[in-house]
Write an enzyme that holds these catalytic residues in place. Structure first.
Site, PDB file in Angstrom:
ATOM      1  N   ARG A  18       0.813  -1.218   0.000  1.00 21.32           N
ATOM      2  CA  ARG A  18       0.000   0.000   0.000  1.00 21.32           C
ATOM      3  C   ARG A  18       0.843   1.263   0.000  1.00 21.32           C
ATOM      4  NH1 ARG A  18      -4.203   0.435   4.463  1.00 21.32           N
ATOM      5  NH2 ARG A  18      -3.204  -1.245   5.592  1.00 21.32           N
ATOM      6  N   LYS A 336      28.504  25.817   3.269  1.00 23.02           N
ATOM      7  CA  LYS A 336      28.707  24.388   3.038  1.00 23.02           C
ATOM      8  C   LYS A 336      30.155  24.030   3.338  1.00 23.02           C
ATOM      9  CE  LYS A 336      30.160  22.517  -0.464  1.00 23.02           C
ATOM     10  NZ  LYS A 336      31.450  21.827  -0.876  1.00 23.02           N
ATOM     11  N   TYR A 372      34.476  25.424  -7.008  1.00 20.33           N
ATOM     12  CA  TYR A 372      34.415  24.273  -7.920  1.00 20.33           C
ATOM     13  C   TYR A 372      34.843  24.705  -9.307  1.00 20.33           C
ATOM     14  CZ  TYR A 372      32.412  20.209 -10.361  1.00 20.33           C
ATOM     15  OH  TYR A 372      32.226  19.091 -11.129  1.00 20.33           O
TER      16      TYR A 372
END
Length: 450
Positions: A18, A336, A372
């Site tokens: 379910r 971060k 980055y």
């Protein structure tokens, strides 16, 4: 008193059809932790000698999630007694007490489990202890029928119950504790002569009573034993555990300005006199020191915030963020894998990733660390007391020395020495009257088209 061994068997083989999910039911998360993880956490507090988790075929992901605890496989879905039998191979010869739990019932508390074990060890020596509850609406739950001595006489399924039995408010919550010396024979005697041809664990009570053995009941709050078979029930369990976590936070000295909108993970740690605004989400792994204020609409994950810091509103602290004492993290700031040291300020519209911001440094609005390069992540180191002007880009790897000032709008690609001023932007040029002439020309062109 001599130590009496204890084993716990967690039934987690249900397919959860379910749920309409490729993820096994017991791995669906509640307050950031898989449901079976909540059950294991409660079980660990009992310091059991053995824990066995019963899984279905192909449930390697469940086995990995519960490791290092061993798993037994219930090869066919033939009822709850059959599921417990699947664990017998790992419990052979065990004569202590055995608690049977369900991996999709994540809210049961250690206190309730301890009460079940204590009841099993009472002087009347019950062979079986059943966990009961008294829900506001007993509905179709099985009823627990007591005898004149207050012991458990039988469990009657709702469809088989008489009108008098249906009027009983004490219902079966499913969890059981057994005397291991008698459990193997009791469960081995359970048959499947019923409409579904399944082996029901509830039948052990009548088998025990026919054998002259005592059975007992321990009661729990209905909210502890809500099971999950659908997404709607999962959301209900989430609601209940959030209520529990919010209360614990406030009981331990935190202020939640709008408790119903605050979302916790089960491992969230808040210090004393923390103030949490509305619509704050604590994902996993967040630790907050004393006297911290977290303003509205912040999202925090795998983050440590030290004493006296302020965060938000609308801040996002990602994994590896470490916010030092009395630091300020303002609106629309993302941090971060970075350390923001004591008293530093990152107040608006800024991204700081893979970096250190030294004590009492000031990071201007719109600053980003360009961490980055398309292939790897690189670090930015900003010294103590440095001032980074608004709308600056710090291209990592790069170091800004202590006390240095970076002029607004600069793109910094090489190291800046301590106490230096660095400006890295194009020279400003002005053309007198150009704007006025531009507007006049455009207005004339528009008039001609009309």
């Amino acid at each position: 008193m001599a130590h009496r061994p204890l084993a716990c068997v967690i039934l987690a083989a249900g397919k959860g059809t379910r749920m309409k999910s490729d993820l096994p039911k017991v791995l669906h998360r509640v307050a950031g932790r898989p449901m079976v993880g909540h059950v294991l956490a409660a079980v660990k507090t009992l310091d059991p000698d053995h824990v066995v988790v019963v899984v279905g075929p192909g449930m390697e992901s469940v086995a990995a999630a519960v490791a290092p605890y061993p798993t037994a496989i219930q090869h066919e879905q033939r009822g709850t007694a059959d599921a417990v039998r699947a664990a017998f191979g790992l419990l052979g010869g065990f004569t202590g007490d055995v608690v049977v739990l369900y991996g999709d019932t994540p809210l049961v508390t250690p206190d309730t489990l301890r009460a079940m074990v204590a009841a099993r060890r009472r002087s009347d020596d019950p062979a079986v202890v059943v966990l009961g509850m008294r829900p506001d609406d007993p509905g179709a739950y099985g009823r627990l029928i007591l005898n004149a001595d207050g012991g458990l006489e039988k469990i009657v399924e709702y469809l088989d119950a008489s009108g008098e039995e249906r009027a009983v408010g004490l219902c079966n919550a499913g969890l059981m504790a057994f005397d291991g010396a008698r459990m193997f024979d009791l469960i081995g005697s359970v048959g499947n002569d019923n409409a579904k041809s399944e082996f029901y664990l509830t039948d052990v009570v009548q088998i025990a009573r026919r054998g002259g053995m005592a059975c007992a009941v321990v009661e729990a709050a209905p909210a502890e034993v809500v099971g999950v078979n659908s997404r709607a029930e999962l959301s209900e369990v989430e609601r209940l555990i959030q209520r529990r976590l919010r209360k614990a936070a406030m009981d331990n000295g935190a202020t939640l300005t709008d408790p119903d909108s605050t979302i916790f993970s089960v491992d969230t740690k808040l210090g004393r006199d923390v103030i949490v605004g509305a619509h704050v989400v604590f994902a996993g792994g967040v630790t907050v020191g004393d006297n911290v204020e977290i303003k509205s609409f912040c999202h925090l994950e795998q983050t440590r915030i030290e004493t006296g810091a302020t965060v938000g509103p609308y801040a996002r602290l990602r994994p590896g963020a470490e916010i030092g004492p009395d630091a300020h993290i303002g609106n629309f700031v993302e941090i971060k894998n970075a350390v923001i040291e004591a008293g530093a300020k990152v107040n608006h519209l800024t991204y700081i990733g893979d970096a250190r911001v030294g004590a009492k440094a000031n990071i201007g609005a719109g600053t980003i660390t360009c961490n980055y390069d398309g292939f790897g992540k690189h670090r930015t180191d900003i010294g103590a007391g440095a001032f980074i002007g608004s709308n600056s880009a710090l291209v990592a790897p790069v170091t800004i020395g202590d006390g240095a000032i970076v002029g607004a709008g600069s793109v910094i690609t090489t190291a800046v020495e301590a106490d230096a001023l660095v400006v890295a932007r194009g020279a400003q040029k002005a053309y007198a009257g150009w704007a006025k002439r531009f507007r006049e020309r455009k207005q004339s062109e528009k008039a001609k088209k009309a």
